[in-house]
Write a protein that holds these residues in place. Sequence first.
Motif, mmCIF file in Angstrom:
data_model
loop_
_atom_site.group_PDB
_atom_site.id
_atom_site.type_symbol
_atom_site.label_atom_id
_atom_site.label_comp_id
_atom_site.label_asym_id
_atom_site.label_seq_id
_atom_site.Cartn_x
_atom_site.Cartn_y
_atom_site.Cartn_z
ATOM 1 N N ASP A 113 8.550 -51.624 0.150
ATOM 2 C CA ASP A 113 9.143 -52.007 -0.978
ATOM 3 C C ASP A 113 10.106 -53.151 -0.645
ATOM 4 O O ASP A 113 11.047 -53.007 0.077
ATOM 5 N N ALA A 156 11.900 -49.671 1.985
ATOM 6 C CA ALA A 156 11.098 -48.489 2.591
ATOM 7 C C ALA A 156 9.581 -48.813 2.668
ATOM 8 O O ALA A 156 8.920 -49.760 2.057
ATOM 9 N N LEU A 160 5.850 -48.126 2.353
ATOM 10 C CA LEU A 160 4.961 -47.460 1.328
ATOM 11 C C LEU A 160 3.442 -47.252 2.010
ATOM 12 O O LEU A 160 3.081 -46.171 1.459
ATOM 13 N N PHE A 167 2.874 -44.619 -4.013
ATOM 14 C CA PHE A 167 3.913 -43.775 -4.367
ATOM 15 C C PHE A 167 5.262 -44.784 -4.594
ATOM 16 O O PHE A 167 5.323 -45.758 -3.945
ATOM 17 N N GLU A 189 9.049 -44.225 -3.457
ATOM 18 C CA GLU A 189 9.821 -43.463 -2.619
ATOM 19 C C GLU A 189 11.351 -43.374 -3.187
ATOM 20 O O GLU A 189 11.927 -44.237 -3.446
ATOM 21 N N ALA A 229 14.762 -42.089 -1.573
ATOM 22 C CA ALA A 229 15.056 -41.704 -0.246
ATOM 23 C C ALA A 229 16.772 -41.837 -0.470
ATOM 24 O O ALA A 229 17.341 -42.985 -1.041
ATOM 25 N N GLY A 256 12.981 -46.340 -8.762
ATOM 26 C CA GLY A 256 13.277 -45.342 -7.784
ATOM 27 C C GLY A 256 14.842 -45.760 -7.396
ATOM 28 O O GLY A 256 15.073 -45.217 -6.120
ATOM 29 N N PRO A 287 1.624 -38.188 1.894
ATOM 30 C CA PRO A 287 2.442 -39.338 2.581
ATOM 31 C C PRO A 287 3.739 -38.602 3.344
ATOM 32 O O PRO A 287 4.395 -39.369 3.969
ATOM 33 N N HIS A 288 3.837 -37.218 2.886
ATOM 34 C CA HIS A 288 5.101 -36.844 3.423
ATOM 35 C C HIS A 288 4.964 -36.266 4.870
ATOM 36 O O HIS A 288 3.684 -35.973 5.427
ATOM 37 N N THR A 346 12.654 -36.592 1.242
ATOM 38 C CA THR A 346 12.331 -37.569 0.403
ATOM 39 C C THR A 346 11.788 -37.025 -0.964
ATOM 40 O O THR A 346 10.997 -35.768 -0.703
ATOM 41 N N ARG A 382 8.757 -38.633 -4.059
ATOM 42 C CA ARG A 382 7.540 -39.286 -4.192
ATOM 43 C C ARG A 382 7.210 -39.362 -5.688
ATOM 44 O O ARG A 382 7.178 -38.159 -6.013
ATOM 45 N N TRP A 401 4.242 -40.723 -7.731
ATOM 46 C CA TRP A 401 2.724 -40.978 -7.838
ATOM 47 C C TRP A 401 2.394 -41.634 -9.047
ATOM 48 O O TRP A 401 2.575 -40.619 -10.193
#
Length: 458
Positions: A79, A84, A86, A127, A129, A131, A166, A360-361, A385, A387, A389
């Motif tokens: 991103d 972050a 991705l 997604f 994120e 964070a 985000g 992705p986790h 975190t 996410r 989607w």
Amino acid sequence: TIQDKPLPNGLNVVAIHPDGSRIASGTDPYTHVTRILDGSTLAEIGQVGGHPDRPWCAAFSPDGRYLATCSPGRIVVHDASTLAKLKSLLLPGPSPDSVHWSPDGSQLLVTDRTGETHLVRWGTPPFLELAGHESFVYVAAWSPDGTMVASGAWDRTIRLWDALTGEPLAEFPFDAPYPSYVGISSDGTRVMAAIDKGLGAWDTATGVRIPVPEPAFPHPWMRGGSKFVPMSTGQSSATSPDGSLMLRQNRVIDMATGADRSVLPENPGAILAVAASHDNRFVATGSRQGTIRIWESATGESVDTLTGPAETGKRAGPHAAEIFSVEFSPDGMRLISGGDGARVVLWDLDSNHEVAALQPHESYVHVVAFSPDGTRILSGSGDATLRIWDSRPSIERSREIRKARALRAEMRPRVERLLDELDDPARVAEFLRADASLDPDRRRAALRVLLALSAAPR
């Protein structure tokens, strides 16, 4: 003006953001990170990594939202705003020389030093994120209009996020181990949290904590669809989306009378997740054994057990581990689940089979939730975190984000003037919420600006 920026390890990567605000420049041969510089001052503002070797090329997407970096055998997409990571994509060639985005941002063209060219379909980002939490995310919820997300974690904070970009909006600390519930009121003005044995509430425009009236369970401020999910105690509870039913383990309770509507024939201690469909016809349960069952809410009769390919793990089944969260889509055609296997699973309720598995986790998934319009899925994990989607086309999302940011820039002078005149964020929030001259998008933008200004030192 030309400025010089010395780089300690030489310059082997350079990419300039479309608007000139950022530069990806230089890489570290030891830590394999690319430095991100401010386009005006050349000051370092961050780094991106994710490579097992030194990156050799980089490029920003045409819309400026993403940065791709490449190293031998790998492309990593970041991103461009938050930096972050991705997605990580494997390359067939060992020695990438340059990377180029397609005009629509859906594909990456990579040239190789061996003379080969590779076209990698990046498609839409998987997604967004969120964070910022410092410990695992325990509970999360959407606002009714789908523009905000509230989350609670074991770092003893409730956080409010912009669901479109985000970006973090606010942080509300509390003095308790963890929250068992978080939600946003039906009018979007309050964040609610069940903390220990009490309730907390904060104004979403000012961040100020609000006194909570006489306790009740569930509290009238809590929205329908509220979930209460203590960690592995078998005491999971939830309300139906319209607030007429309370689900407690294997009991379906009529909220008007307090009487059981039905009792599901399943061991209550084995149930870790419960949810009701939007029409109240069905109840879904997730168990310690990794199974998901669908029940008739009126009779308690079993309708189906969802099946899917087993994960590698300690048990067979769709998640091969405990299931911590389930939720029906607004149209009742799909269901999502999250559990101990770090996957978010999307189910089709016509076939009762898994149709997608998102992973992705890096740790278990403790909470999942559909957005109010069903186009997005929220997941919160033990990796600290969240996410989001998004199933909508990337061009639609980009347009929405640009509009939101432009409206905030437009409304900022007005909000600053009101703060100077009224000298009270609460009074400004009340004024903005009552201002009939503002359309919903501008009112929302003004309140976001107010929250940011209220949190900043004045």
